[in-house]
Design an enzyme around this catalytic site. Structure first.
Site, mmCIF file in Angstrom:
data_model
loop_
_atom_site.group_PDB
_atom_site.id
_atom_site.type_symbol
_atom_site.label_atom_id
_atom_site.label_comp_id
_atom_site.label_asym_id
_atom_site.label_seq_id
_atom_site.Cartn_x
_atom_site.Cartn_y
_atom_site.Cartn_z
ATOM 1 N N GLY A 260 -6.366 -38.378 -35.726
ATOM 2 C CA GLY A 260 -6.047 -37.590 -36.912
ATOM 3 C C GLY A 260 -6.761 -36.265 -36.860
ATOM 4 O O GLY A 260 -7.122 -35.772 -35.801
ATOM 5 N N CYS A 261 -7.003 -35.705 -38.031
ATOM 6 C CA CYS A 261 -7.608 -34.373 -38.097
ATOM 7 C C CYS A 261 -9.119 -34.516 -38.132
ATOM 8 O O CYS A 261 -9.780 -34.029 -39.054
ATOM 9 C CB CYS A 261 -7.093 -33.625 -39.310
ATOM 10 S SG CYS A 261 -5.305 -33.670 -39.424
#
Lengths: 239, 529, 110
Positions: free
Chosen positions: C108-109
């Site tokens: 993810g981020c």
């Protein structure tokens, strides 16, 4: 020769009009599935009208981007517009008063066109980045436009043409009659190149002219929260 | 592996000299071999794509170009309209950072346009050499893969194109074509598969999410001395908060989440997170897949209905806000079941800004005096969305909030902020370790602009409202002479400055940095560093 | 792509995370750490063990903050902070320590 050019112009006109009509129909019929205006964007239709007008009249985005390209591009396009309007005198009888009025400006405009084209072409050689992205067709397009401009100016400044006869020829074409066309080289070159331009218009990058009107990043209203935007094919997914 | 090792060493990639937007000499092929990891078959198939390169990939790819062009006006027009004027050539941060000419927007578009011309235009079919048309070969396909994964879809080029040609549209379409023939990217597709399976990019299951939130509630109580809640799956709450899962995991993201919680607490609204829709980001956009983007967006609709909320608010996440603001109504609307008196959806900054306007929030700005701030406009917020009622609200509102909670605020060079903002270098599906070289080089324009304000105004920290920006900067800032925690969440600063009822400001107005200390009701503390 | 440990072969992905989590062993952790230029000491093991325990209960790695809080409890405040975590694991406690602990990479981020 007159018959040849007459047929050429009928053909070129047909290709230009039909080709553009088909392309415009394609653009108009292709849905835009999502709201993608480049923001900040106007929140009303009226605002979008002004945004588009600024793009068309001032080349606003290009001005923000690069002053040299803007300068040469603007000189060329404005010059071309005035020259084109000036040429309306060959297709109208009597000539509209404002076409009469702009005649002298058209002469200067031809110089603006040539300077603009020369500047744009020079950048394709001198600026490394633009040299990299240029295809043969990009050079040929500029050569074609320069050829049109210079052959046109030759008739004005070097080798005068019987423009009354030219007008008779074109008015005749508009009435499906073939009249005698003068045969000086600059005129034949000029008209030949213009016909070529008309023919390649719908199959080349000149499609930027209709394309700009259909660019969703510019012509969409920024109101996705207020108004639901849904393409027909996307609506099918909801069934 | 090399990319992982590089990062540990602090080395200034570029000195502070040089204009942020200085144009490099061309370095042909400089980034040609940079390839992000391909997706595993299982992740491809979870997204509805073939597991690996299919046998008739060429025919399928060519047909897909036509299919996408018939379904997306932008793609069709942008394939036709470019005149190669060159206005965009110096606008991409990856070109500025790498000098690779194929990272110039027009050249990146032409990787695909040249193939479109060959198979779909009269000139390209008959005179390919004249118009730069080329056959689709395996080499071309590989080139697409490499260079369309060097575009962060930040839209900076589209601002400057006289026709508004948006390379993001081309790069999304290219990734959709690549996925369709079976060669997707691991980073994006693994994450999308996780969202479909678990509900967020991180793979954080409801049990772990609940545990994390409870842990953070403890921290909040330790810090403020009062109970500030982080509710999960609470039916009947007014507001559903959709925030990037990085806000539950990474630094400084978590501090932003604590900030939202304090603002909601101070505003006296009831709110909840959802374990089913526990992700704001929508990577479906990165791969240009309307269907995948829609499937992810529909989770939010479902959660809102099931929890019976009246409003949806989004946390700090850049691409998420573009999808939320610009696409959510399209993908998952209509939201006629929500309270129509509020924007649907609303950004947390719109919420906080409104509360500041109403005067419901109390701040002690001096608690942020240790920071001299600037603000990085996240690309997809700046150029793909809006906040508030007026165009440009996405620039004004974050700055207004920052000025309300900080005494020292300075903007960077005007050509690198607002609609001209340069991307952090990690957006659009590039925030993966094997692309670290590209990420560092792509960040250099932003870093140089930051170095300017550091030199001119002593700026020490930069705030952002995007999970990707925050992670990216915490990784690359050390290469440019900053600490990894020089990047802050906007709501982290809000959190530092806000004074909740039951708390009082320090009498002397000094910020007190107390780490995990027990705080009684009357003492003020700032968030931990 | 594999690690060799005590004569057996353990598969890993492009980034060095093992593909079958049950393949993990302390010896393997040492092998992975070596590739990452890390000499496993007591503090490293403290972190790795915490990550594995947390993973066993929650099927995911903890947030950095949760990890730090736990470390603070066992090792004291001078070691329970972000900076020290990065001294132990220069590429980040989340990603690098997870790799050594045989857990999947956080995506993810982050």
């Amino acid at each position: 020769m007159s018959t040849l050019y007459a047929l050429l112009y009928y053909f070129a006109t047909l290709v230009l009009v039909a080709g553009l009509a088909l392309k415009i129909r394609q653009y108009a019929k292709t849905p835009a599935p999502l709201k993608i205006p480049t923001t900040p964007a106007p929140t009303t239709g009226g605002g979008v009208f002004w945004r588009m007008l600024r793009e068309l009249v001032f080349f606003e985005s290009l001005f923000k981007s690069n002053k040299w390209i803007w300068l040469f591009g603007y000189l060329f396009h404005v010059g071309l517009l005035i020259v084109l309007l000036r040429h309306l005198r060959y297709f109208t009888q009597p000539v509209w008063f404002w076409v009469e009025w702009i005649q002298p400006f058209g002469v200067y405009a031809s110089f603006a066109m040539v300077i603009g084209l020369a500047g744009l072409w020079a950048r394709r050689f001198l600026v490394e980045r633009i040299r990299y992205i240029s295809s043969p067709s990009d050079h040929l397009m500029l050569a074609l436009l320069l050829g049109i401009a210079i052959s046109g100016m030759m008739m004005k400044f070097v080798d005068g043409t019987d423009i009354v006869a030219v007008k008779v020829f074109f008015l005749g074409l508009m009435r499906f009659q073939i009249n005698e066309l003068p045969t000086q080289t600059p005129l034949l070159v000029h008209l030949g190149l213009v016909a070529l331009l008309m023919i390649i218009f719908p199959i080349s990058k000149l499609l930027h002219a209709p394309g700009v009107f259909f660019s969703p990043t510019r012509n969409q209203v920024d109101n996705p929260r207020e108004k639901r935007h849904l393409a027909a094919w996307a609506a099918e997914l909801e069934r | 592996m090399a990319p992982l090792d590089d990062d540990s060493k602090k080395n200034d990639v570029r000195g502070p000299e040089g204009h942020p937007l200085e144009i490099p000499r061309l370095a042909c092929g400089a980034m040609a071999d940079l390839k992000s990891y391909p997706a595993h078959p299982a992740h491809q198939e979870a997204l509805g794509f073939p597991g690996e390169l299919i046998d008739n990939w060429k025919e399928v790819a060519i047909a897909k170009i036509g299919d996408l062009a018939s379904k997306n006006r932008a793609f069709q027009v942008y394939l036709d309209a470019c005149v190669k004027c060159g206005a965009c050539t110096d606008k991409c941060h990856y070109f500025l950072g790498t000098g690779d000419p194929k990272n110039m927007p027009v050249a990146r578009q032409d990787l695909l346009r040249s193939v479109y011309r060959r198979y779909y235009t009269f000139a390209g079919k008959n005179f390919p050499w004249l118009v730069g048309a080329r056959d689709l070969t395996r080499e071309v396909l590989d080139e697409w893969y490499n260079y369309y994964h060097q575009c962060s879809q930040c839209r900076r080029c589209s601002v400057f194109c006289p026709y508004g040609i948006d390379t993001a549209e081309i790069s999304m379409a290219a990734r959709e074509i690549l996925d369709t023939v079976g060669v997707g990217q691991k980073y994006c597709n693994e994450i999308i598969a996780k969202v479909k399976d678990i509900g967020n990019n991180l793979g954080l299951n409801p049990k772990a999410l609940r545990a994390t939130l409870e842990d953070l509630e403890e921290d909040l109580e330790d810090e403020t001395g009062i109970s500030v809640r982080l509710p999960l799956d609470e039916k009947g709450a007014d507001i559903l908060l959709i925030t990037p899962s990085a806000d539950f995991f990474a630094e400084p993201h978590i501090d932003g989440l604590l900030g939202y919680a304090k603002v909601f607490h101070a505003a006296g609204v009831s709110w909840t997170l959802s374990s089913y829709a526990s992700e704001a980001a929508n990577f479906g956009m990165f791969i240009g897949s309307y269907e995948n983007m829609r499937e992810i967006a529909l989770r939010i609709r479902k959660a809102a209905i099931e929890l019976g909320v009246k409003r949806i608010v989004f946390g700090e996440c850049g691409h998420a806000w573009r999808v939320a603001y610009s696409f959510l109504n399209t993908l998952a609307g209509p939201f006629d079941f929500l309270d129509q008196n509020y924007p649907i959806p609303q950004h947390i900054l719109e919420f906080t800004y409104n509360e500041i306007q109403k005067g419901t929030l109390k701040f002690d700005k001096s608690r942020n005096d240790e920071f001299r701030m600037t603000y990085h406009d996240s690309c997809n917020v700046a150029r793909g969305s809006r906040m508030g009622d007026m165009p440009g609200g996405q620039f004004e509102i974050p700055r207004a909030v920052l000025r309300a909670v900080c005494n020292n605020y300075f903007d960077m060079d005007r050509d690198t902020i607002m609609e001209s903002t340069v991307c952090c270098g990690g957006g659009g599906g590039l925030l993966t370790d094997e692309l670290m070289d590209l990420r560092t080089k792509g960040a250099s324009p932003r870093m140089k602009a930051l170095q300017q304000v550091t030199k001119d105004h002593g700026v020490t920290h930069m705030a952002a409202i995007c999970a990707i920006c925050k992670t990216q900067f915490s990784k690359v800032m050390p290469k440019f002479g900053y600490e990894m925690d020089s990047i802050l969440s906007v709501h982290q600063l809000v959190s530092n400055a806000i004074i909740l009822d039951g708390q009082e400001s320090n009498p002397d107005g000094q910020a007190s940095i107390k780490d995990q200390q027990e705080a009684d009701d009357n003492s003020a503390t700032a968030a931990e560093e | 792509m594999s690690y060799q440990v005590n004569g057996t072969t353990v598969e890993h992905d492009e980034e060095g995370y093992i593909t079958t989590l049950s393949d993990w062993s302390k010896d393997l952790a040492e092998v992975i750490a070596k590739q990452e230029d890390i000499n496993m000491n007591e503090e490293h093991w403290e972190v790795v063990n915490f990550l594995r325990d947390y993973y066993e209960e929650y099927q995911i790695a903890p947030a950095v903050r949760v990890l730090i809080k736990a470390v603070k409890k066992t090792m004291g405040p001078e070691k329970g902070n972000n900076k020290y975590m990065y001294e132990l694991f220069p590429y980040g406690p989340a990603k690098q320590a997870c790799k050594i602990a045989g857990l999947p990479k956080p995506t993810g981020c982050v």
